[in-house]
Design a protein around this motif. Structure first.
Motif, short mmCIF file in Angstrom:
data_model
loop_
_atom_site.label_atom_id
_atom_site.label_comp_id
_atom_site.label_asym_id
_atom_site.label_seq_id
_atom_site.Cartn_x
_atom_site.Cartn_y
_atom_site.Cartn_z
N LEU A 34 35.00 7.10 5.29
CA LEU A 34 34.05 8.11 5.76
C LEU A 34 32.71 8.04 5.03
O LEU A 34 31.69 8.42 5.59
N SER A 35 32.73 7.50 3.78
CA SER A 35 31.47 7.41 3.04
C SER A 35 30.55 6.37 3.66
O SER A 35 29.37 6.30 3.34
N CYS A 36 31.09 5.54 4.58
CA CYS A 36 30.28 4.50 5.21
C CYS A 36 30.00 4.80 6.69
O CYS A 36 29.62 3.91 7.44
N ILE A 37 30.23 6.03 7.09
CA ILE A 37 29.91 6.41 8.47
C ILE A 37 28.85 7.52 8.42
O ILE A 37 29.04 8.53 7.73
N ASP A 38 27.75 7.28 9.11
CA ASP A 38 26.65 8.24 9.15
C ASP A 38 27.04 9.40 10.07
O ASP A 38 26.79 9.37 11.27
#
Lengths: 72, 261
Positions: free
Chosen positions: B63-67
């Motif tokens: 999730l930290s890599c999804i805007d």
């Protein structure tokens, strides 16, 4: 009763000892999981996030903690 | 009905400005995935629900890599073989993501990953009753698509070809029939291998395309993501423009008058 009393649960398929007074909230915090990104099932029923502080874990409970991974 | 001037894709009342839905699986790194998502212009990405690995916590969170300001999550029920199992995963996905949308998969066969439509219809009915917005992945079967719509699916997602096969749209005629009868959006899900496959799907008039492997396993996923974005847009434009009928013989483009004698 000493605070160190332990109960045995099954967590993500593996047995694990947790303190007897453990709640879902404490379990998730103890594992240092980002609480906003995981879902918890206790004995195959969803434990809603709002109920975590009141949900006491019992000896023999089967708990699943899941999160999102890559998929199509 | 208000005219949909910006040609948005509307599913269950939610507007999307991209008609390309992409996955988050199979990328070599999460950074490549992030860049591919950006290049694709997508506003909806699928994710899978799995156990947290409690013994290895070194992995970076997906999730930290999804805007998430721009991209909505669509949890799937991949890997489920019964309605009961898929319903369980859908509920977990809703709890983890705080959204009631689900890409519903109930697989019937390990080798082809074709869906078990009987279980799929059952699971769709139950999840709709529980308030889910259900987007079922199904065969390119007009009868099944109709039944899914009848039990409340918010869209139907027939496959173009088997998952991860990259074979392109194998049965455009079935997709045409599904489109003719559907009152909910039709998304081609699975089988897209390259940009022309996506364009062909969109030219048929489908409302969107969902793909994962076609982008993630391309040699250059970020470049392919952009190709897919353009292909989906091209196909949509061509569909809306209305193509010329196919003819067997030539029709001259230049006038016959004024030729020298």
């Amino acid at each position: 009763m000493p605070e160190t009393d332990q109960i045995e649960i099954t967590l993500n398929g593996e047995s694990r000892q947790v303190p007897a007074n453990c709640t879902v909230q404490k379990l998730v915090e103890g594992l240092k999981l980002p609480s906003g990104q995981v879902a918890v099932e206790v004995n195959r029923s969803i434990a809603r996030r709002s109920s975590w502080p009141q949900t006491c874990i019992q000896d023999g409970d089967s708990i699943e903690i899941v999160h999102f991974v890559g998929g199509g | 009905m208000l005219e949909n001037q910006n040609d948005a894709l509307i599913i269950a009342g939610k507007e999307f400005h991209s008609r390309l839905i992409v996955g988050t699986g199979k990328y070599e790194t999460l950074e490549v995935m992030r860049q591919a998502h950006q290049a694709s212009g997508t506003e909806l990405v699928t994710v899978a629900v799995r156990r947290v690995d409690l013994s290895d916590r070194s992995q970076q969170s997906l999730l930290s890599c999804i805007d998430r300001d721009r991209i909505m999550l669509l949890p799937n029920t991949a890997g489920c073989y019964t309605a009961e199992e898929a319903i369980r995963y859908a509920r977990l996905g809703r709890e983890a993501g705080l959204s009631n949308w689900v890409k519903l998969e109930v697989i019937g066969d390990e080798k082809t990953l074709f869906p078990d439509n009987q279980e799929l219809i059952l699971a769709t009915r139950t999840l709709v009753q529980e308030g889910f917005v259900v987007l079922p992945y199904t065969n390119d079967d007009p009868v099944v698509c109709k039944k899914l719509e009848e039990v409340g699916a918010a869209a139907v997602m027939p496959l173009g070809a088997p998952i991860g096969s990259g074979l392109g749209i194998q049965n455009p005629n079935n997709i045409r029939i599904i489109l003719e009868q559907a009152k909910v959006p039709v998304i081609v899900d699975a089988g897209v291998g390259t940009a022309s496959d996506a364009a062909i799907a969109m030219e048929l008039g489908v409302d969107g395309v969902l793909m994962n492997t076609g982008i993630a396993s391309a040699q250059d996923p970020v470049r392919m993501a952009r190709a897919m974005k353009l292909a989906v847009e091209c196909g949509r434009l061509a569909y809306r423009a209305g193509r010329i009928p196919k003819k067997l013989y030539a029709a001259a483009s230049s006038p016959l008058e004024g030729m020298l004698v």
